[in-house]
Design a protein around this motif. Structure first.
Motif, mmCIF file in Angstrom:
data_model
loop_
_atom_site.group_PDB
_atom_site.id
_atom_site.type_symbol
_atom_site.label_atom_id
_atom_site.label_comp_id
_atom_site.label_asym_id
_atom_site.label_seq_id
_atom_site.Cartn_x
_atom_site.Cartn_y
_atom_site.Cartn_z
ATOM 1 N N ALA D 635 6.693 -5.269 -8.635
ATOM 2 C CA ALA D 635 6.445 -4.360 -7.502
ATOM 3 C C ALA D 635 7.694 -3.593 -7.106
ATOM 4 C CB ALA D 635 5.924 -5.150 -6.302
ATOM 5 N N GLY D 636 8.801 -3.817 -7.805
ATOM 6 C CA GLY D 636 10.051 -3.211 -7.353
ATOM 7 C C GLY D 636 10.523 -3.910 -6.086
ATOM 8 N N LYS D 637 9.898 -3.598 -4.963
ATOM 9 C CA LYS D 637 10.079 -4.329 -3.719
ATOM 10 C C LYS D 637 8.737 -4.344 -3.003
ATOM 11 C CE LYS D 637 11.708 -6.349 -0.158
ATOM 12 N NZ LYS D 637 12.138 -7.763 -0.265
ATOM 13 N N ALA D 638 8.253 -5.524 -2.643
ATOM 14 C CA ALA D 638 6.967 -5.619 -1.945
ATOM 15 C C ALA D 638 7.205 -5.390 -0.457
ATOM 16 C CB ALA D 638 6.330 -6.981 -2.188
ATOM 17 N N VAL D 639 6.785 -4.249 0.057
ATOM 18 C CA VAL D 639 7.025 -3.917 1.469
ATOM 19 C C VAL D 639 6.173 -4.809 2.363
ATOM 20 C CG1 VAL D 639 6.921 -2.096 3.224
ATOM 21 C CG2 VAL D 639 7.612 -1.534 0.881
ATOM 22 N N HIS D 640 4.888 -4.893 2.071
ATOM 23 C CA HIS D 640 3.986 -5.817 2.784
ATOM 24 C C HIS D 640 3.310 -6.649 1.704
ATOM 25 C CE1 HIS D 640 0.940 -7.565 5.258
ATOM 26 N NE2 HIS D 640 1.181 -6.785 6.306
ATOM 27 N N PRO D 641 3.847 -7.846 1.424
ATOM 28 C CA PRO D 641 3.363 -8.596 0.253
ATOM 29 C C PRO D 641 1.861 -8.855 0.238
ATOM 30 C CG PRO D 641 5.398 -9.545 1.099
ATOM 31 C CD PRO D 641 4.989 -8.494 2.091
ATOM 32 N N ASP D 642 1.229 -9.009 1.431
ATOM 33 C CA ASP D 642 -0.220 -9.238 1.453
ATOM 34 C C ASP D 642 -0.964 -8.115 0.727
ATOM 35 O OD1 ASP D 642 -0.355 -11.610 2.806
ATOM 36 O OD2 ASP D 642 -0.713 -10.705 4.776
ATOM 37 N N TYR D 643 -0.529 -6.890 1.005
ATOM 38 C CA TYR D 643 -1.274 -5.768 0.435
ATOM 39 C C TYR D 643 -0.867 -5.485 -1.009
ATOM 40 C CZ TYR D 643 -3.315 -5.506 4.949
ATOM 41 O OH TYR D 643 -3.998 -5.853 6.069
ATOM 42 N N VAL D 644 0.281 -5.954 -1.408
ATOM 43 C CA VAL D 644 0.639 -5.915 -2.831
ATOM 44 C C VAL D 644 -0.250 -6.906 -3.587
ATOM 45 C CG1 VAL D 644 2.455 -6.355 -4.523
ATOM 46 C CG2 VAL D 644 2.998 -5.177 -2.373
ATOM 47 N N GLU D 645 -0.336 -8.118 -3.041
ATOM 48 C CA GLU D 645 -1.228 -9.111 -3.665
ATOM 49 C C GLU D 645 -2.657 -8.579 -3.708
ATOM 50 O OE1 GLU D 645 1.321 -12.851 -1.795
ATOM 51 O OE2 GLU D 645 -0.724 -12.465 -1.101
ATOM 52 N N GLY D 646 -3.064 -7.937 -2.621
ATOM 53 C CA GLY D 646 -4.424 -7.380 -2.552
ATOM 54 C C GLY D 646 -4.670 -6.370 -3.650
ATOM 55 N N GLN D 647 -3.673 -5.531 -3.927
ATOM 56 C CA GLN D 647 -3.826 -4.565 -5.018
ATOM 57 C C GLN D 647 -3.940 -5.290 -6.355
ATOM 58 O OE1 GLN D 647 -4.233 -1.204 -4.917
ATOM 59 N NE2 GLN D 647 -4.225 -1.296 -2.703
ATOM 60 N N TYR D 648 -3.137 -6.324 -6.551
ATOM 61 C CA TYR D 648 -3.184 -7.073 -7.816
ATOM 62 C C TYR D 648 -4.568 -7.715 -8.000
ATOM 63 C CZ TYR D 648 2.018 -6.969 -8.043
ATOM 64 O OH TYR D 648 3.337 -6.602 -8.106
ATOM 65 N N GLN D 649 -5.038 -8.336 -6.903
ATOM 66 C CA GLN D 649 -6.320 -9.054 -6.991
ATOM 67 C C GLN D 649 -7.481 -8.081 -7.175
ATOM 68 O OE1 GLN D 649 -5.701 -10.999 -3.232
ATOM 69 N NE2 GLN D 649 -5.034 -12.923 -4.171
ATOM 70 N N GLY D 650 -7.420 -6.982 -6.447
ATOM 71 C CA GLY D 650 -8.517 -6.010 -6.536
ATOM 72 C C GLY D 650 -8.593 -5.373 -7.910
ATOM 73 N N GLY D 651 -7.450 -5.041 -8.472
ATOM 74 C CA GLY D 651 -7.440 -4.448 -9.812
ATOM 75 C C GLY D 651 -7.978 -5.430 -10.838
ATOM 76 N N ALA D 652 -7.566 -6.693 -10.695
ATOM 77 C CA ALA D 652 -8.051 -7.714 -11.631
ATOM 78 C C ALA D 652 -9.562 -7.858 -11.525
ATOM 79 C CB ALA D 652 -7.361 -9.050 -11.355
ATOM 80 N N ALA D 653 -10.076 -7.860 -10.293
ATOM 81 C CA ALA D 653 -11.524 -8.029 -10.100
ATOM 82 C C ALA D 653 -12.289 -6.859 -10.700
ATOM 83 C CB ALA D 653 -11.847 -8.173 -8.613
ATOM 84 N N GLN D 654 -11.782 -5.653 -10.507
ATOM 85 C CA GLN D 654 -12.450 -4.498 -11.100
ATOM 86 C C GLN D 654 -12.429 -4.605 -12.624
ATOM 87 O OE1 GLN D 654 -10.415 -1.154 -9.188
ATOM 88 N NE2 GLN D 654 -12.227 -0.786 -7.950
ATOM 89 N N GLY D 655 -11.305 -5.052 -13.154
ATOM 90 C CA GLY D 655 -11.197 -5.211 -14.605
ATOM 91 C C GLY D 655 -12.156 -6.273 -15.123
ATOM 92 N N ILE D 656 -12.342 -7.320 -14.342
ATOM 93 C CA ILE D 656 -13.266 -8.389 -14.749
ATOM 94 C C ILE D 656 -14.693 -7.835 -14.813
ATOM 95 C CG2 ILE D 656 -14.316 -10.567 -13.994
ATOM 96 C CD1 ILE D 656 -11.471 -11.317 -12.849
#
Lengths: 81, 286, 158, 754
Positions: D635-656
């Motif tokens: 992430a380079g630097k996670a400004v708000h880690p919750d929403y970084v994690e959210g992007q990771y999880q959401g992208g993975a779910a869409q890919g699934i």
């Protein structure tokens, strides 16, 4: 002196040259000199080209300076989702 | 479109019978409101039967249970009495749609929608359930499998309403089960559905059985050779293999957006095996 | 065609409205009563964004006719907080960042509340299957499930 | 631009914490207003009539029946949207897609529209528009469309990028090539070569909120629009261009947006709403139905990809080659080019060649979908890489680490990489407990890597200090996933004030300078850069005001912990002036205090991820269950880690969803069979496990905090990671996405895949 690399599609508009040596201090000057040398590039340089300088992609920034011996790569612009 | 909410079944039946254009009975509405969204949908009359006294009740008599036409599948799933007697029917009814759909949909509606893929119908057919019908020309009670005649078409006459679904009380050592295949874990229409109901004797041998398949033919199929394949057995591997083969052979499926012919044939056999095993266990088989 | 007069109760308040026979409860809530918290994601009961309670049952408002509301009691997302005091589920959704775009959030909250009212101590699997009718395209559900688990724990007082 | 965007290591007070988002309460109480939640007085209901045919010439349209219907206030066709595009082909294609001109190119293509007093009247009006079609042969499949026998969609499209220039029109709109070295030489050096063909089906972004807008156009040429969009400035430009409006006279307000993922990056029915409003003289609201969203917005490409990779026994890849055909719908685009660019970007390769083709088919115009084109290319390449590793007998991670690109590697798409994160994500995967967890019967594990470019672009931000020392931040990038929280953190960090004292809003197009849209993972990257710049400009003013208050030189005033402090001893013991102190007297020290920033946020820096996935495959039904999933991304630097994690999880779910079940299914008639969430199967809650995330922070040297975009890369690896896991669980190599149960069962039975 910068070594400017063109993607295949852009090279087709520049007498099929894939690598061009150009002296330019920034992106604006680079574009101007490219247009002078290869008029076919003019329309795409206007809106459709991004410049990668040592691997970092610049899309819209004429004032970006080109370091000496930088590796310059011209490619079509990106969009995303 | 006109909306009516009669208080009695006879009023409902005469409203429906008197309609000149297309008329629909509204119970859960989870199919009707979906087709209403279609720009081509046109109805003169919708008769909401949920205000009719007693239609939202599950009743028990000495011989049978009756599930009123307005009983939601969620309410059905809360009936301890039915869960014990007909667990396969209840689990099939509780597989229809989401929690939200469960809050509205009914088994009578699922039956009258006449979809070959309706989840509760194979279980009802396997259970030997009957539909109690009221209409302008009197009442009649018929096996549920006689109601759907083709996708989206029923044998009900104009003005006829299914008042309730009747499930007989079970002999001891009996069990039923329903399994369906869907690509997700929820929120899908069955690609294949299989229901098995059976009874055992004191030795643990299957004495009677009914096997029904959904989504593999224009209507739900009651497969008699499938029952024959397991009657007289303790569901040994050979019997289960025979059951699977018979079920696969009985399918007359189509290729569509939900599955292929080959897939449906193969999986109906697989599910029949698995459902029979569950029904057998529920009957106390060993 | 004349309009149908309907008397109903919404979030504890008595409400009267006129609607056409083909209007859904969702149309009535959103277009006639200004309660736009329930969203129309599909109009066919497949996404759960319009989840509301009718007489204590969780339903999709897009699959209920407005006229059916007569004499019933309806609860929507707008009635979930008690004045300026958020329901624990609302608080936990915020604390766990259980929303990104947020359009599915009202439906999830109404559905999750229905679950915890009926089952105060659900397993992860029970939560996931109960909420299977609520689609979320942003979060992958992870933080939503955690928020529901955490709210359940708080509501149980443990 | 004088702003120095270079990364400087620092300790943070606000950045990296996880506060509640500022728009949160509105969203959990139902108060947040999305596209369809807004109404204007006197508004009409707009509806669009759509072609039922996949390919048809529009012979005539008779709208008189609709116009005669009581309550109908306007009917428009292409004649009401004249071509003002002045030779700009991209813009013309958008216009033609908004309202078909001579031909309907797909099932769902708009051909006319009405505005009426209510929905019922609008629906009736649509039925009274008579369109005479001459139905033409259609082509849906990407491989069929490139055959010489295929019906040609457009007589004005000739394959670009080939010499000599073709003389006959073609469904292949363009060819593009990338790479370096000599692949033939490379393959000659290889000990093992794997060559395979892959297919992926068309998927949709599947945002839960359908497109919606309210448009109001006045006789004096001014207009307003409320709309859900990823870029209201882009929508303003598109609409102004298409309707001949002065750009600044059209004010566009972006509503809260219920998901976009690329699908809301350019206009669909919005110009039609404006045209209806212009004709009716009243505001017009158009809300798409879910059916319309699937049939007539912009899904991603269906693809057909051939990959060939060779390696030596020691695991060195000697050559890699790919041919990628991407469907575009009826209009040329750059999806095949993106596929070709991204396909081998994770690896350092001596000899590499990728060729992309843009293929026209009778499907909706393809639009961007989260890291557009990269997931399909990664599926093909990462599947082949896995198979190659197995053939050589190397561990799949080891093999990738050995060939991974690093700083100084020439990328397959051209430029040489700076510092990049592919190696660290692979090493993190190698050391992750997930890789060592035991597996049961019918279970398998797979992993894969993914790449996306990211970008920055034009950004404009205002930061205003209120009279009590709190701050409002106005940004022009639409907040699609929590950006207002991140940007408030950044403003708080720079000003030295609590997060709670900042309120971030998304400004409309009349209130702020131009912003590019929220795409390319640029929202937080670019707007945080602009916010830092704006805040530093505000701090400069605050220091000046403090200097004035104290009557000392501004050079002697520093900004620290939200206060102005006098540095030089000669100023005695001047107590610090808080931001509130300075704000309170602003009227006397020079007026309102604000910081402004406009910049081009370049230097986004490329992004890499590695995913690990465990699945269980039911060998009797072909059903796949995702047991465990781990996302590792820089992430380079996670400004708000919750929403970084959210992007990771959401992208993975869409890919699934893409990997297992989502696909556009067409009938023989060229009509879409599954335009709804029932049969277009996005993952539901019970389909997924918790999705573990690991955020790596390798600072981006071109951002003051080291931030990189995080929104897109997470959708790139899942298709391949799951395919590799299924292959390991079931012993069959799946080459067709989605790996739906019928396809897996057919593969298991050794039949040819469906």
């Amino acid at each position: 002196m910068a070594e400017v690399n063109l993607s295949a599609a852009l090279a087709a508009l520049a007498d099929n040259e894939r690598q061009i040596q150009i002296e330019a201090k920034d992106i604006r000057e680079l574009f101007r000199k490219l247009e002078e040398r290869y008029p076919g590039l003019e329309p795409v340089l206007k809106n459709d080209v991004a410049v990668a300088i040592d691997g970092v992609i610049y899309r819209d920034n004429w004032s970006k300076e080109l370091p000496d011996d930088a590796e310059i790569f011209l490619m079509r612009r990106l969009t995303g989702g | 479109m006109q909306y009516e909410r009669p208080k009695s079944l006879m009023d409902a039946a005469s409203l429906l019978a008197g309609a000149k254009g297309s008329a629909y009975a509204l119970a859960g509405g989870t199919d009707l409101l979906v087709i209403m969204k279609n720009d081509d949908f046109d109805a003169e009359l919708v008769v909401d039967i949920k205000s009719i006294e007693g239609l939202d009740e599950i009743r028990e008599t000495s011989e049978a249970y009756t599930v009123g036409a307005a009983v939601s599948c969620a309410a059905l799933g809360e009936s301890t009495m039915l869960k014990e007697a007909w667990p396969g029917v209840v689990e099939a009814a509780n597989l229809i749609g989401s929690t939200q759909i469960q809050g509205r949909c009914t088994v009578a509606g699922n039956l009258c929608n006449a979809s070959p893929a309706a989840d509760s119908v194979p279980a009802l057919v396997a259970a030997g359930a009957k539909a109690i019908i009221v209409g302008p020309n009197g009442n009649r009670t018929i096996p549920v499998e006689e109601i759907p005649v083709a996708p989206g078409k029923t044998s009900l006459e104009k003005g006829e309403i299914v008042e309730a679904i009747q499930l007989d009380k079970r002999a001891p050592q009996s069990g039923d089960a329903y399994l369906r295949f869907i690509p997700r874990t929820e929120m899908d229409i069955a690609v294949v559905g299989v229901a098995v109901s059976l009874s055992l004797d004191d030795k643990g041998l299957v004495t009677s059985a009914r096997v029904a398949l959904g989504a593999v033919a224009p209507t739900v199929l009651l497969v008699e050779p499938a029952a024959e394949a397991i009657i007289g057995t303790k569901l040994d591997d050979a019997a289960l293999e025979r059951l699977a083969d018979v079920c696969s052979a009985a399918c007359q499926p189509i290729d569509d957006k939900r599955g292929t012919i080959e897939f449906r044939k193969k999986v109906s056999g697989v599910l029949a095996r698995r459902a029979a095993r569950i029904a057998f266990d529920r009957a106390g088989g060993k | 065609m004349s309009a149908i007069a309907v008397s109903t109760t919404i979030n504890g308040d008595e409400v009267e409205f006129l609607c056409q026979a083909e209007e859904t409860l969702l149309d009535v809530l959103r277009e006639r009563l200004g309660l736009t918290g329930a969203k129309e994601g599909c109009g066919t009961g497949d996404c759960g964004a319009c989840s509301v309670m009718v007489d204590g049952r969780l339903v999709c408002a897009c699959l209920v006719l407005g006229a059916e509301a007569e004499g019933r009691s309806i609860e929507t997302i707008e009635g979930m907080a008690n004045g300026d005091e958020l329901h624990p589920l609302q608080t936990k959704f915020l604390e766990h960042a259980a929303l990104q775009c947020g359009v599915c959030t009202p439906g999830f909250l109404v559905a999750a509340k229905a679950l915890l009212d009926a089952n105060p101590d659900p397993t992860e699997e029970e939560i996931r299957f109960w909420l299977a009718g609520n689609l979320c395209r942003c979060t992958g559900y992870d933080k939503i499930v955690r928020a529901v688990q955490d709210a359940a724990q708080e509501l149980r007082g443990s | 631009m004088s702003f120095d965007a270079k990364y400087k290591a620092q300790d943070y007070n606000s950045v990296g914490t996880r506060p509640v988002r500022p728009d949160g309460v509105d969203k959990v109480t139902g108060r947040a207003r999305y596209g369809a939640d807004f109404n204007m007085p006197g508004q009409l209901v707009g509806r669009v009539l759509r072609s039922p045919h996949a390919h048809a010439r529009i012979v005539s349209i008779d709208t008189s029946g609709a116009e005669r219907l009581k309550g109908v206030k306007a009917v428009v066709t292409a004649a009401d949207l004249p071509d003002l595009t002045n030779g700009d082909q991209t813009l013309f294609d958008i216009l033609d897609n908004c309202m078909a001109r001579s031909k309907a190119f797909y099932d769902g293509h708009a051909v006319a529209a009405v505005a009426a007093v209510d929905a019922k009247t609008a629906r009736e009006a649509l039925k009274r528009i008579e369109v005479e079609y001459e139905v033409l042969p259609h082509v849906i499949d990407v491989d069929e469309a490139v055959k010489p026998s295929a019906p040609v969609l457009r007589d004005d499209v000739f394959t670009g990028g080939v010499e000599p220039k073709p003389q006959t029109p073609s469904n292949i709109a363009n060819r593009s090539e990338f790479g370096h070295g000599d692949v033939d030489e490379g393959f000659a050096e290889a000990d093992v070569i794997v060559e395979r063909s892959f297919r992926t089906e068309q998927t949709h972004q599947g945002y839960i909120e359908p497109h919606a807008c309210v448009a109001s156009m006045n006789p004096d040429g001014t207009a307003d629009m409320w709309v859900c969009t990823q870029g209201h400035f882009v929508y303003r430009q598109n609409c102004a261009d298409l309707l001949g409006l002065d750009v600044s006279k059209l004010r566009v307000t972006s509503s809260e947006i219920g998901g976009g993922f690329g699908g809301k990056t350019h206009v669909w029915m919005e110009p039609v709403a404006l045209a209806l409003s212009r004709k009716a003289g009243r505001p017009v609201k158009i809300v798409m139905s879910r059916n319309e969203v699937f049939r007539a917005s912009g899904p991603t490409s269906a693809t057909s990809i051939d990959v060939k990779i060779g390696a030596k026994k020691d695991g060195t890849i000697t050559a890699a080659q790919a041919t990628l055909r991407y469907s575009c719908g009826p209009y040329e685009d750059i999806w095949g080019e993106f596929g070709a660019k991204t396909s081998f970007a994770c690896y350092g390769l001596k000899n590499v060649k990728s060729v992309g083709y843009e293929v026209l088919v009778n499907r909706p115009k393809a639009a961007a979908y989260r890291a557009p084109s990269a997931p399909m290319a990664a599926f093909a390449v990462e599947s082949t890489i896995d198979e190659l590793a197995q053939k050589i007998g190397l561990d799949s991670i080891e093999f990738r680490i050995k060939n991974a690109a690093k700083e100084g590697t020439r990328s397959s798409y051209g430029p040489v990489y700076g510092p990049i994160g592919i190696g660290p994500t692979l090493e993190a995967a190698q050391n992750h407990p997930h890789m060592k967890a035991p597996l049961g019967k019918n279970q398998g594990r797979g992993m894969a890597c993914g790449f996306w470019f990211n970008f920055g672009g034009q950004t404009c931000t205002d930061l205003n200090i209120g009279s009590d020392g709190t701050a409002t931040l106005a940004v022009g990038t639409v907040d699609v996933g929590g950006a207002r929280a991140s940007l408030s953190l950044v403003a708080a960090e720079e000003l030295g004030i609590p997060y709670e004292n900042v309120r971030a809003v998304v400004a409309d197009t009349a209130s702020l300078g131009y912003n590019d849209m929220t795409d390319g993972s640029r929202g937080t990257f670019s707007s945080s850069m602009a916010t830092i710049s704006a805040a530093r400009n505000a701090v400069k003013v605050l220091r000046e005001r403090a200097a004035l208050t104290w009557d000392i030189p501004v050079e002697d005033v520093i900004w620290e912990d939200g206060c102005a402090k006098a540095t030089d001893k000669k100023h005695g013991n001047l107590p610090p002036l808080t931001i509130a102190d300075i704000a309170e007297t602003a009227g006397k020290t020079g007026g309102p205090i604000a910081g402004h920033s406009e910049l081009v946020a370049d230097g986004a820096g490329v992004s890499f991820a590695t995913h690990i996935c465990d699945v269980e495959v039911d060998p009797e039904t072909g059903a796949t269950k995702i047991l465990r999933y781990t996302v590792i991304q820089d992430a380079g630097k996670a400004v708000h880690p919750d929403y970084v994690e959210g992007q990771y999880q959401g992208g993975a779910a869409q890919g699934i969803g893409w990997a297992l079940n989502e696909e556009y299914i067409y009938g023989e008639d060229g009509r879409l069979q599954n335009p709804g969430f029932l049969d277009y199967r996005i993952p539901v809650c019970s389909d997924l496990p918790m999705i573990d995330t690991q955020i790596l922070e390798i600072p981006n040297p071109n951002h003051p905090y080291g931030v990189r975009g995080v929104g897109e890369t997470s959708i790139v690896p899942p298709l391949a990671a799951i395919a590799n896991a299924v292959s390991n669980a079931a012993g069959v190599r799946m080459t067709h996405i989605p790996m739906s149960p019928p396809r897996i069962l057919a593969a298991l039975e050794g039949e040819s895949e469906g």
